[in-house]
Write a protein that holds these residues in place. Structure first.
Motif, PDB file in Angstrom:
ATOM      1  N   ALA A 143      20.103   8.418  -1.783  1.00  0.00           N
ATOM      2  CA  ALA A 143      19.319   8.666  -0.569  1.00  0.00           C
ATOM      3  C   ALA A 143      18.378   9.859  -0.739  1.00  0.00           C
ATOM      4  N   ASN A 144      17.172   9.736  -0.144  1.00  0.00           N
ATOM      5  CA  ASN A 144      16.210  10.828  -0.067  1.00  0.00           C
ATOM      6  C   ASN A 144      16.239  11.397   1.350  1.00  0.00           C
ATOM      7  N   PRO A 145      16.615  12.658   1.599  1.00  0.00           N
ATOM      8  CA  PRO A 145      16.898  13.696   0.610  1.00  0.00           C
ATOM      9  C   PRO A 145      18.395  13.974   0.412  1.00  0.00           C
ATOM     10  N   GLY A 169      -1.168   8.158  -6.761  1.00  0.00           N
ATOM     11  CA  GLY A 169      -1.404   7.065  -5.806  1.00  0.00           C
ATOM     12  C   GLY A 169      -0.179   6.745  -4.969  1.00  0.00           C
ATOM     13  N   VAL A 170      -0.362   6.637  -3.646  1.00  0.00           N
ATOM     14  CA  VAL A 170       0.702   6.163  -2.767  1.00  0.00           C
ATOM     15  C   VAL A 170       0.809   4.647  -2.940  1.00  0.00           C
ATOM     16  N   GLY A 171       2.041   4.149  -3.042  1.00  0.00           N
ATOM     17  CA  GLY A 171       2.199   2.699  -3.202  1.00  0.00           C
ATOM     18  C   GLY A 171       3.636   2.262  -2.989  1.00  0.00           C
ATOM     19  N   GLY A 172       3.825   0.949  -2.899  1.00  0.00           N
ATOM     20  CA  GLY A 172       5.163   0.396  -2.718  1.00  0.00           C
ATOM     21  C   GLY A 172       5.307  -0.931  -3.438  1.00  0.00           C
ATOM     22  N   ASN A 175      15.318   1.431  -4.018  1.00  0.00           N
ATOM     23  CA  ASN A 175      15.734   1.963  -5.325  1.00  0.00           C
ATOM     24  C   ASN A 175      14.738   3.000  -5.852  1.00  0.00           C
ATOM     25  N   THR A 176      14.036   3.671  -4.936  1.00  0.00           N
ATOM     26  CA  THR A 176      12.989   4.627  -5.306  1.00  0.00           C
ATOM     27  C   THR A 176      13.501   5.726  -6.239  1.00  0.00           C
ATOM     28  N   PHE A 177      14.629   6.351  -5.907  1.00  0.00           N
ATOM     29  CA  PHE A 177      15.062   7.532  -6.658  1.00  0.00           C
ATOM     30  C   PHE A 177      15.558   7.222  -8.065  1.00  0.00           C
ATOM     31  N   PRO A 178      16.496   6.294  -8.271  1.00  0.00           N
ATOM     32  CA  PRO A 178      16.944   6.059  -9.651  1.00  0.00           C
ATOM     33  C   PRO A 178      15.898   5.338 -10.508  1.00  0.00           C
ATOM     34  N   GLY A 183      19.953  -0.063   2.693  1.00  0.00           N
ATOM     35  CA  GLY A 183      20.441   1.229   2.198  1.00  0.00           C
ATOM     36  C   GLY A 183      19.595   1.720   1.043  1.00  0.00           C
ATOM     37  N   GLU A 184      19.824   2.971   0.627  1.00  0.00           N
ATOM     38  CA  GLU A 184      19.114   3.537  -0.530  1.00  0.00           C
ATOM     39  C   GLU A 184      20.124   3.832  -1.635  1.00  0.00           C
ATOM     40  N   THR A 185      19.812   3.425  -2.854  1.00  0.00           N
ATOM     41  CA  THR A 185      20.720   3.625  -3.992  1.00  0.00           C
ATOM     42  C   THR A 185      21.165   5.081  -4.047  1.00  0.00           C
ATOM     43  N   SER A 225       0.815  -1.220   0.000  1.00  0.00           N
ATOM     44  CA  SER A 225       0.000   0.000   0.000  1.00  0.00           C
ATOM     45  C   SER A 225       0.843   1.262   0.000  1.00  0.00           C
ATOM     46  N   SER A 226       2.128   1.173   0.395  1.00  0.00           N
ATOM     47  CA  SER A 226       3.008   2.344   0.450  1.00  0.00           C
ATOM     48  C   SER A 226       4.460   1.888   0.442  1.00  0.00           C
ATOM     49  N   GLY A 227       5.359   2.855   0.252  1.00  0.00           N
ATOM     50  CA  GLY A 227       6.786   2.545   0.333  1.00  0.00           C
ATOM     51  C   GLY A 227       7.178   2.144   1.749  1.00  0.00           C
ATOM     52  N   GLN A 228       6.544   2.769   2.733  1.00  0.00           N
ATOM     53  CA  GLN A 228       6.826   2.412   4.127  1.00  0.00           C
ATOM     54  C   GLN A 228       6.507   0.944   4.382  1.00  0.00           C
ATOM     55  N   ALA A 229       5.355   0.502   3.884  1.00  0.00           N
ATOM     56  CA  ALA A 229       4.960  -0.904   4.067  1.00  0.00           C
ATOM     57  C   ALA A 229       5.948  -1.820   3.354  1.00  0.00           C
ATOM     58  N   ALA A 230       6.445  -1.402   2.173  1.00  0.00           N
ATOM     59  CA  ALA A 230       7.399  -2.234   1.420  1.00  0.00           C
ATOM     60  C   ALA A 230       8.682  -2.430   2.221  1.00  0.00           C
ATOM     61  N   ASN A 231       9.222  -1.332   2.771  1.00  0.00           N
ATOM     62  CA  ASN A 231      10.473  -1.451   3.531  1.00  0.00           C
ATOM     63  C   ASN A 231      10.269  -2.232   4.827  1.00  0.00           C
ATOM     64  N   PHE A 232       9.140  -1.989   5.496  1.00  0.00           N
ATOM     65  CA  PHE A 232       8.870  -2.732   6.733  1.00  0.00           C
ATOM     66  C   PHE A 232       8.743  -4.235   6.435  1.00  0.00           C
ATOM     67  N   HIS A 288      10.679  -0.283  -3.315  1.00  0.00           N
ATOM     68  CA  HIS A 288      10.328   0.993  -3.940  1.00  0.00           C
ATOM     69  C   HIS A 288       9.199   1.672  -3.190  1.00  0.00           C
ATOM     70  N   SER A 289       9.288   3.015  -3.110  1.00  0.00           N
ATOM     71  CA  SER A 289       8.086   3.804  -2.932  1.00  0.00           C
ATOM     72  C   SER A 289       7.654   4.129  -4.360  1.00  0.00           C
ATOM     73  N   THR A 290       6.594   3.456  -4.830  1.00  0.00           N
ATOM     74  CA  THR A 290       6.127   3.709  -6.205  1.00  0.00           C
ATOM     75  C   THR A 290       5.414   5.049  -6.289  1.00  0.00           C
ATOM     76  N   THR A 291       5.181   5.656  -5.105  1.00  0.00           N
ATOM     77  CA  THR A 291       4.552   6.978  -4.990  1.00  0.00           C
ATOM     78  C   THR A 291       5.282   8.052  -5.801  1.00  0.00           C
ATOM     79  N   LYS A 292       6.598   7.878  -5.988  1.00  0.00           N
ATOM     80  CA  LYS A 292       7.422   8.946  -6.541  1.00  0.00           C
ATOM     81  C   LYS A 292       7.476   8.861  -8.066  1.00  0.00           C
ATOM     82  N   TYR A 293       8.639   8.526  -8.631  1.00  0.00           N
ATOM     83  CA  TYR A 293       8.772   8.564 -10.094  1.00  0.00           C
ATOM     84  C   TYR A 293       7.945   7.487 -10.792  1.00  0.00           C
TER      85      TYR A 293
HETATM   86  C1  LIG Z   1       8.878   8.325  -0.104  1.00  0.00           C
HETATM   87  C2  LIG Z   1       9.894   7.337   0.202  1.00  0.00           C
HETATM   88  C3  LIG Z   1       9.612   6.247   1.040  1.00  0.00           C
HETATM   89  C4  LIG Z   1       8.264   6.067   1.705  1.00  0.00           C
HETATM   90  O1  LIG Z   1       7.298   5.787   0.731  1.00  0.00           O
HETATM   91  P1  LIG Z   1       5.720   6.122   0.896  1.00  0.00           P
HETATM   92  O2  LIG Z   1       5.177   5.643  -0.411  1.00  0.00           O
HETATM   93  O3  LIG Z   1       5.593   7.590   1.118  1.00  0.00           O
HETATM   94  O4  LIG Z   1       5.231   5.319   2.054  1.00  0.00           O
HETATM   95  C5  LIG Z   1      10.595   5.304   1.245  1.00  0.00           C
HETATM   96  N1  LIG Z   1      11.822   5.427   0.688  1.00  0.00           N
HETATM   97  C6  LIG Z   1      12.139   6.482  -0.113  1.00  0.00           C
HETATM   98  C7  LIG Z   1      13.504   6.551  -0.705  1.00  0.00           C
HETATM   99  C8  LIG Z   1      11.195   7.464  -0.384  1.00  0.00           C
HETATM  100  O5  LIG Z   1      11.532   8.498  -1.171  1.00  0.00           O
END
Ligand SMILES: *Cc1c(COP(=O)(O)O)cnc(C)c1O
Length: 315
Positions: A155-157, A214-217, A182-185, A151-153, A81-88, A202-207
């Motif tokens: 990092a945000n931010p 839609g918020v997603g992961g 790998n959300t950012f690249p 880690g994040e490929t 449902s979100s990137g947070q859920a994906a990482n958790f 991934h947080s699919t919410t972004k790119y």
């Molecule tokens: C936004 C973000 C998250 C969290 O994702 P949500 O979809 O907001 O829950 C996790 N990791 C990175 C790198 C993000 O940019």
């Protein structure tokens, strides 16, 4: 020849047969209909693959997860449902009370809070190391109860770049997988599995969504980490799951399927952070243009960097 990333963005995950809809259908249904309760029982016991309840699996979500898995070069994927859920889910699938995580110190604030505070309340300790740490510094962060490295490929931010090869090398030396957000690249610009990562989130919410809709992961497993070779560290994958009729995920679903099947059957069952099929459809629409948008973002970023580097007021 393997299809190019542009082709996967458009065609991956869903291949309609003759006379079927060209666009991915939205299976907006909580439940499926069966002629016999025996059939339903087999699905419930994981004896047969199939759909029966959307909290566990949905064909729209599965097609989009398969597309992202194909883009990342992984063996299996799942939407959350979100990137947070994906990482958790990615971490909690292999960590529990009494375990320890090594994480890059430059990560998304929400993920830092998740690891340093919320997972700490669940009895999971953590040690943070700089994303440009030396091999010795990363080594020193490990404990006998360390179960994964995160880690994040990019990092945000902070925008710092993780040395994926080095973090993977040290993780593997200690017999644990490397999880990379790998959300950012996005897989258009970097595919962490090619550099040694075992699990990609991934947080699919972004790119990936790209339209702010839609918020997603998503979680993708490389299918390369050998759980059985480190069976004592990962009992959740290598010993019977009493909550699922004694199934041993690593035995029954193998290298390519164990991690995602466990995360679906256990974590999605119990925590229920499923993405709505409607949002999965919108995410898929975003993915169809990801290769074009990421190229444009990269051009814009390069133009901005060149402008600033020549600007007299910028050091
Ligand atoms: C936004 C973000 C998250 C969290 O994702 P949500 O979809 O907001 O829950 C996790 N990791 C990175 C790198 C993000 O940019």
């Amino acid at each position: 020849m393997a299809p190019q990333i542009e082709t996967i963005c458009v065609q991956g995950g869903y291949r309609p047969k003759n006379g079927e809809p060209r666009q991915l259908p939205i299976y907006q249904s909580t439940t499926w209909k069966f002629d016999t309760s025996e059939h339903m029982g087999k699905l419930f016991d994981l004896e047969e693959a199939g759909y029966f309840y959307t909290r566990l699996q949905n064909p729209t979500n599965d097609a989009v997860a398969a597309k992202i898995a194909e883009m990342e070069g992984g063996s299996a994927g799942m939407l959350t449902s979100s990137g947070q859920a994906a990482n958790f889910f990615a971490m909690f699938n292999i960590c529990g009370c009494g375990d320890h995580i090594v994480s890059s110190s430059e990560i998304y604030g929400g993920t830092y809070n998740l690891i340093a505070h919320t997972m700490a309340r669940m009895g999971i300790e953590s040690t943070f190391v700089a994303p440009n740490a030396s091999e010795e510094e990363i080594d020193a962060a490990f404990k006998p109860n360390t179960k994964c490295v995160f880690g994040e490929t990019i990092a945000n931010p902070a925008l710092s770049v993780l040395d994926i090869e080095l973090f993977a090398k040290v993780a593997h030396k200690h017999g644990v997988p490397l999880i990379v957000d790998n959300t950012f690249p996005t897989p258009v610009n970097c595919r962490p599995i090619e550099w040694g990562a075992d699990i990609v989130t991934h947080s699919t919410t972004k790119y990936m969504d790209g339209h702010g809709a839609g918020v997603g992961g998503c979680i993708v497993d490389s299918g390369k980490f050998d759980w059985m070779a480190h069976a004592d560290k990962f009992p959740g994958l290598t010993t019977p799951d009493e909550s699922y009729h004694g199934v041993v995920y690593a035995e029954k679903f193998g290298l390519g399927g164990a991690f995602i099947t466990k995360a679906t059957a256990q974590l999605m069952r119990d925590f229920g952070s499923i993405q709505s099929p409607q949002n999965a459809f919108l995410l898929n629409m975003g993915l169809e243009s990801l290769h074009l948008r990421i190229a444009a973002h990269s051009q814009n970023g390069l133009g901005m960097a060149r402008h600033l580097s020549e600007h007299p007021k910028v050091a």
